[in-house]
Write a protein that holds these residues in place. Structure first.
Motif, short mmCIF file in Angstrom:
data_model
loop_
_atom_site.label_atom_id
_atom_site.label_comp_id
_atom_site.label_asym_id
_atom_site.label_seq_id
_atom_site.Cartn_x
_atom_site.Cartn_y
_atom_site.Cartn_z
N TYR A 51 19.25 -10.89 -84.30
CA TYR A 51 19.78 -10.87 -85.67
C TYR A 51 18.66 -11.20 -86.64
N SER A 52 18.83 -10.74 -87.86
CA SER A 52 17.78 -10.93 -88.87
C SER A 52 17.72 -12.37 -89.39
N THR A 53 18.85 -13.10 -89.33
CA THR A 53 18.86 -14.49 -89.80
C THR A 53 19.53 -15.38 -88.77
N CYS A 54 19.25 -16.69 -88.87
CA CYS A 54 19.85 -17.66 -87.96
C CYS A 54 21.36 -17.77 -88.20
N ASP A 55 21.79 -17.68 -89.45
CA ASP A 55 23.22 -17.77 -89.77
C ASP A 55 24.03 -16.68 -89.07
N LYS A 56 23.49 -15.47 -89.05
CA LYS A 56 24.18 -14.36 -88.38
C LYS A 56 24.27 -14.62 -86.87
N ALA A 57 23.22 -15.18 -86.32
CA ALA A 57 23.22 -15.48 -84.88
C ALA A 57 24.25 -16.56 -84.55
N ILE A 58 24.36 -17.57 -85.42
CA ILE A 58 25.34 -18.64 -85.19
C ILE A 58 26.76 -18.11 -85.29
N ARG A 59 27.00 -17.24 -86.27
CA ARG A 59 28.35 -16.65 -86.40
C ARG A 59 28.70 -15.80 -85.18
N ALA A 60 27.70 -15.13 -84.63
CA ALA A 60 27.95 -14.30 -83.45
C ALA A 60 28.27 -15.13 -82.22
N SER A 61 27.90 -16.40 -82.22
CA SER A 61 28.18 -17.26 -81.06
C SER A 61 29.66 -17.59 -80.92
N ASP A 62 30.47 -17.23 -81.91
CA ASP A 62 31.91 -17.47 -81.83
C ASP A 62 32.59 -16.67 -80.72
N GLN A 63 31.91 -15.66 -80.19
CA GLN A 63 32.50 -14.87 -79.11
C GLN A 63 32.70 -15.71 -77.86
N HIS A 64 31.96 -16.82 -77.74
CA HIS A 64 32.18 -17.81 -76.67
C HIS A 64 32.30 -19.17 -77.35
N GLN A 65 33.51 -19.56 -77.65
CA GLN A 65 33.74 -20.75 -78.45
C GLN A 65 33.58 -22.04 -77.64
N LEU A 66 33.48 -23.15 -78.37
CA LEU A 66 33.28 -24.46 -77.76
C LEU A 66 34.43 -24.81 -76.82
N HIS A 67 34.10 -25.30 -75.63
CA HIS A 67 35.03 -25.71 -74.57
C HIS A 67 35.76 -24.54 -73.90
N SER A 68 35.39 -23.32 -74.24
CA SER A 68 35.99 -22.16 -73.58
C SER A 68 35.23 -21.84 -72.30
N SER A 69 35.89 -21.13 -71.40
CA SER A 69 35.27 -20.75 -70.13
C SER A 69 35.30 -19.24 -69.97
N ASP A 70 34.25 -18.72 -69.37
CA ASP A 70 34.17 -17.26 -69.17
C ASP A 70 33.23 -16.98 -67.99
N PHE A 71 33.31 -15.76 -67.47
CA PHE A 71 32.42 -15.38 -66.37
C PHE A 71 30.98 -15.31 -66.86
N CYS A 72 30.07 -15.77 -66.03
CA CYS A 72 28.65 -15.70 -66.31
C CYS A 72 27.92 -15.36 -65.02
N PHE A 73 26.62 -15.14 -65.13
CA PHE A 73 25.84 -14.73 -63.96
C PHE A 73 24.53 -15.54 -63.95
N TYR A 74 24.26 -16.17 -62.80
CA TYR A 74 23.11 -17.05 -62.70
C TYR A 74 22.12 -16.55 -61.65
N ASN A 75 20.89 -16.98 -61.83
CA ASN A 75 19.81 -16.61 -60.92
C ASN A 75 19.81 -17.57 -59.73
N GLN A 76 19.95 -17.04 -58.52
CA GLN A 76 19.97 -17.88 -57.33
C GLN A 76 18.66 -18.63 -57.11
N THR A 77 17.56 -18.04 -57.54
CA THR A 77 16.25 -18.68 -57.33
C THR A 77 15.91 -19.66 -58.43
N ASN A 78 16.61 -19.57 -59.55
CA ASN A 78 16.40 -20.51 -60.66
C ASN A 78 17.74 -20.66 -61.39
N THR A 79 18.49 -21.69 -61.02
CA THR A 79 19.86 -21.84 -61.53
C THR A 79 19.93 -22.13 -63.03
N HIS A 80 18.79 -22.38 -63.67
CA HIS A 80 18.79 -22.60 -65.12
C HIS A 80 18.70 -21.29 -65.91
#
Length: 200
Positions: free
Chosen positions: A104-133
């Motif tokens: 995104y062109s600005t930080c504000d737009k990026a923060i607003r886009a983070s609403d797709q995964h809201q605080l305390h919500s759970s969703d499927f994700c994918f992690y690296n087996q060789t580096n879990t971070h």
């Protein structure tokens, strides 16, 4: 008219532009395809819970101009701090940061886009087996990168055809221009496909 178009600099420039952008696309596509193929092998699915949304993070993005020259600029992406369990150890909680892929062109737009995964919500994700971070929301998928590669190779073929047509018509036009006027014993001969007329 078509012959003039095919031998014009605009036509050649069009073909060269296609080639430059296509080659750049192939380079980017190969890198993306290689990364996605690797991720498909080593990434596993999990359920991530959003613990906090610390804001955005800045990174360097690149843009190509009409001449194929790349320019760097600062862009921003969303950021989530999450927790999850791996399939091999369901008792140990892993904490990691997930960074959004879309810039995104600005930080504000990026923060607003983070609403797709809201605080305390759970969703499927994918992690690296060789580096879990290393965690991401998107499932690794090499198909889009493969399609981009195919499209770029087709555009390279079109660009080559355009350049060949231009060179062929330019060469043919130059050959006719030389043949049109010949000098013999200080006399100019104008050559017609059917009649030759000589003038002193």
């Amino acid at each position: 008219m078509c012959q003039r178009l095919f031998s014009s600099w605009y036509f050649a420039g069009f073909g060269a532009t296609i080639l430059v952008f296509s080659i750049c696309g192939v380079i980017v596509g190969v890198l993306e395809y290689r990364d996605e193929i690797l991720k498909e092998k080593i990434y596993r699915i999990a359920i991530c819970t959003v613990k906090s949304i610390p804001g955005c993070y800045d990174k360097t993005c690149f843009i190509f101009d009409g001449e194929g020259i790349s320019y760097a600029y600062t862009c921003y992406s969303s950021k989530w701090f999450v927790s999850y369990y791996t399939e091999s150890n369901e008792t140990e909680t892993i904490y990691a940061s997930i960074f959004g892929r879309k810039p995104y062109s600005t930080c504000d737009k990026a923060i607003r886009a983070s609403d797709q995964h809201q605080l305390h919500s759970s969703d499927f994700c994918f992690y690296n087996q060789t580096n879990t971070h290393e965690v991401q929301w998107e499932k690794p998928n090499s198909l889009p990168s493969f399609i981009i590669l195919i499209g770029c190779f087709l555009l390279i073929f079109i660009g080559i055809v355009v350049c060949v047509i231009y060179l062929k018509n330019t060469s043919s036009h130059s050959h006719r221009s030389v043949k049109l006027k010949t000098t013999t014993n200080n006399r100019v001969t104008y050559v017609h496909p059917y009649v030759a007329v000589q003038t002193s």
